[in-house]
Structures are given as C-alpha cells and as structure tokens.
Design an enzyme around this catalytic site. Structure first.
Site, PDB file in Angstrom:
ATOM      1  N   THR A  92       6.563  -8.207   4.275  1.00  0.00           N
ATOM      2  CA  THR A  92       5.463  -7.406   4.448  1.00  0.00           C
ATOM      3  C   THR A  92       4.162  -8.479   4.228  1.00  0.00           C
ATOM      4  O   THR A  92       4.322  -9.137   2.965  1.00  0.00           O
ATOM      5  CB  THR A  92       5.650  -6.372   3.133  1.00  0.00           C
ATOM      6  OG1 THR A  92       6.342  -5.559   3.464  1.00  0.00           O
ATOM      7  CG2 THR A  92       4.168  -5.677   3.297  1.00  0.00           C
ATOM      8  N   LYS A 167       3.318  -1.000   7.793  1.00  0.00           N
ATOM      9  CA  LYS A 167       3.812  -1.023   6.308  1.00  0.00           C
ATOM     10  C   LYS A 167       3.009  -0.520   5.367  1.00  0.00           C
ATOM     11  O   LYS A 167       3.392  -0.236   4.201  1.00  0.00           O
ATOM     12  CB  LYS A 167       4.536  -2.349   6.372  1.00  0.00           C
ATOM     13  CG  LYS A 167       5.133  -2.590   5.050  1.00  0.00           C
ATOM     14  CD  LYS A 167       6.409  -1.787   4.812  1.00  0.00           C
ATOM     15  CE  LYS A 167       6.912  -1.991   3.293  1.00  0.00           C
ATOM     16  NZ  LYS A 167       7.534  -3.241   3.069  1.00  0.00           N
ATOM     17  N   LYS A 235       1.285  -7.290  -4.550  1.00  0.00           N
ATOM     18  CA  LYS A 235       0.949  -8.021  -3.344  1.00  0.00           C
ATOM     19  C   LYS A 235       0.650  -7.037  -2.103  1.00  0.00           C
ATOM     20  O   LYS A 235      -0.423  -7.273  -1.379  1.00  0.00           O
ATOM     21  CB  LYS A 235       2.127  -8.913  -2.954  1.00  0.00           C
ATOM     22  CG  LYS A 235       1.894  -9.987  -1.655  1.00  0.00           C
ATOM     23  CD  LYS A 235       2.591  -9.443  -0.574  1.00  0.00           C
ATOM     24  CE  LYS A 235       4.084  -9.359  -0.598  1.00  0.00           C
ATOM     25  NZ  LYS A 235       4.829  -9.143   0.775  1.00  0.00           N
TER      26      LYS A 235
END
Length: 284
Positions: A92, A167, A235
């Site tokens: 990701t 995502k 993150k």
C-alpha cells in the site's frame, strides 16, 4: 511466467509467496532481514540481494513497508531485472509514486502494475485477499493467474495508480469500521454491559463488519498482536490525507489523531485493534 521473484517476506508477503510456490512456480525471495526469507525454504529459494532475486524473473512482486522502500526497491529492480519483466507492487503506497514508477518502467522496458491488497494476515494465509490493480489491462490479464492464487476478489481498477487509490478508499472505510467498533465496546463497558454479549449483538446485526467480527474479540481479550501494524495503517491513512485534495474526510482525520496518540505511547508495533486502548484509558 514460471520464474517469480518475491521481495518482502513479512506478515503478508511470506504466505503470499508460498501460495505461488505451492502452485508450481519457481520462487526466489528476498527480504532485508535474510532470516525471514530463509524460513520459507525449501519451498522457495532465499537470496541475499534484490539483484539475485530478479535476475531471471519473468514476474517480480514487491510488498515492502513504505513508499520510500518501494522507490528504493524499484531502483534495484530497474537496474538488474531482464527487459520485458512484469513488476507488481503489492505494497500500500502512494498513487503518485505508482504512476511515476509505471512511466519510468515503460521507458526502461518493464511492465508495471500497482496491486495493493486487503484482508490482513488471515487473508494472506488463506489466499482470500482482495486485490485492486492499476496499470495496463493486457498486463493485468497476464498476471491474473498468479494473483488468483493469493486472493479471491481481484478487481481491475484502470490506469496506473488506480489500484493504490482503491486501496486508500478501502482504508478509509476500515478507519470508520474499526473506530466504530472500539467506540461501541467502550460505551458498552462504560455502562456495565457484558462485552462479549454486546459484540454478539453487533456481529449478529446490521452493525456488523469484518473489523467487528475479527478485531472485536481481540479488543475484548486485550490481544494486541499485529495482524496489521498500527504503524502501517497510520502510513496508509496519512497517504489518504496527502491525496484527498480539498475533500473533507473527518473520520480519517480523527482516526489519524488517535493512532498518533497511540504511537506516542509506543503502540506502533501493535495491531490496529489496539485503538480500543485509547478508549479504555479514558475509562480509568
């Protein structure tokens, strides 16, 4: 497409690589901590550099930590992989970076897909991940048979970077679901309700979610073990804020604040379900 290079054998990458090996592909693995890759032998061949992993590979998969790790890994891949290889980043990462790597790869003779996954460690172990893919459709179709060994829901999202955008949208939904589960259980605890019974109510009704069903029990049991690290989820959420332009995303913003507080309390290496402790601390 028999020779596979796999870069990144962490919680997610290790079982994903082994699925391909079990399906009959020849897999070379590399991890910065060599011992993690070596644990997968003899099913795969562990090597000590990106160069050795990719030199004969028809298709290269990466699933590493942060966008900077992706960028550095791709530099090595572009130096050492053979022309025409397909490179699939399953980290990701930044959609902007994904687009840049796609364009750079095209000029250097590589076919690049961004294909992040969702489903956590259990999805990786069971081969039931959801995979979102951006890039050229003909390349996606070539890679699909391999992706099908790792996931059960494979969606082609369009141009390079769109897998990453999908995502991040998914992570926004998770932020609401996991925080909502934690808040519901905290409220129930405040009012003296039995938490297991309360979770049965949630999971058995319209408030159910994957987060409630899988992370709810961990919250109740104070099981902070990482299926997905707080540091990695934070993150992801910060990437959403970088990409959101003028759109207000209050849920994501608030969940980021909570995880930043937990990070200051040294929770980075715990699982995302440890968000419940933020609420428990208020009940003390």
């Amino acid at each position: 497409m028999k020779n596979v290079a796999w870069i990144g054998t962490g919680v997610m990458g290790a079982p994903m690589a082994t699925h391909l090996a079990n399906a009959g592909y020849t897999v070379k693995t590399y991890n910065r901590t060599f011992a993690k890759a070596q644990k997968l032998e003899p099913l795969v061949s562990a090597v000590e550099s990106v160069e050795k992993a990719v030199e004969d590979a028809d298709i290269i998969f990466t699933i590493v930590g942060y966008p900077a790790d992706v960028e550095n890994t791709f530099k090595e891949i572009y130096k050492h992989a053979k022309q025409g290889a397909i490179v699939v980043d399953m980290t990701t990462s930044s959609p902007t970076l994904a687009k840049n790597l796609y364009e750079e790869g095209k000029t250097k003779g590589f076919k690049v897909l961004d294909a992040p996954v969702t489903g956590g460690d259990l999805g990786a172990i069971n081969g039931t991940l959801s995979i979102m893919v951006g890039g050229d459709k003909d390349v996606f179709e070539i890679a699909s048979p391999l992706l099908n060994h790792m996931g059960k829901t494979i969606n082609y999202m369009g141009n390079a970077g769109n897998g990453q955008h999908a995502k991040l949208a998914n992570q926004a939904a998770i932020a609401g679901a996991i925080a909502g589960t934690a808040e519901a259980l905290a409220y129930a605890k405040l009012k003296g309700l039995d938490l297991e019974t309360m979770l049965n109510v949630i999971v058995g009704g319209s408030a159910n979610s994957w987060q409630a069903a899988n992370n709810g029990p961990k919250m109740i049991q104070d099981d902070k073990s990482p299926g997905f690290f707080i540091k990695h989820f934070l993150k992801d959420l910060k990437l959403i804020l970088e990409e959101k332009e003028a759109l207000e995303l209050k849920i994501v913003e608030n969940v980021v604040k909570i995880y930043e507080i937990l990070t200051e309390l040294n929770y980075s290496d715990y699982g995302t379900q440890a968000i419940f402790n933020y609420y428990l601390d208020q009940l003390k």
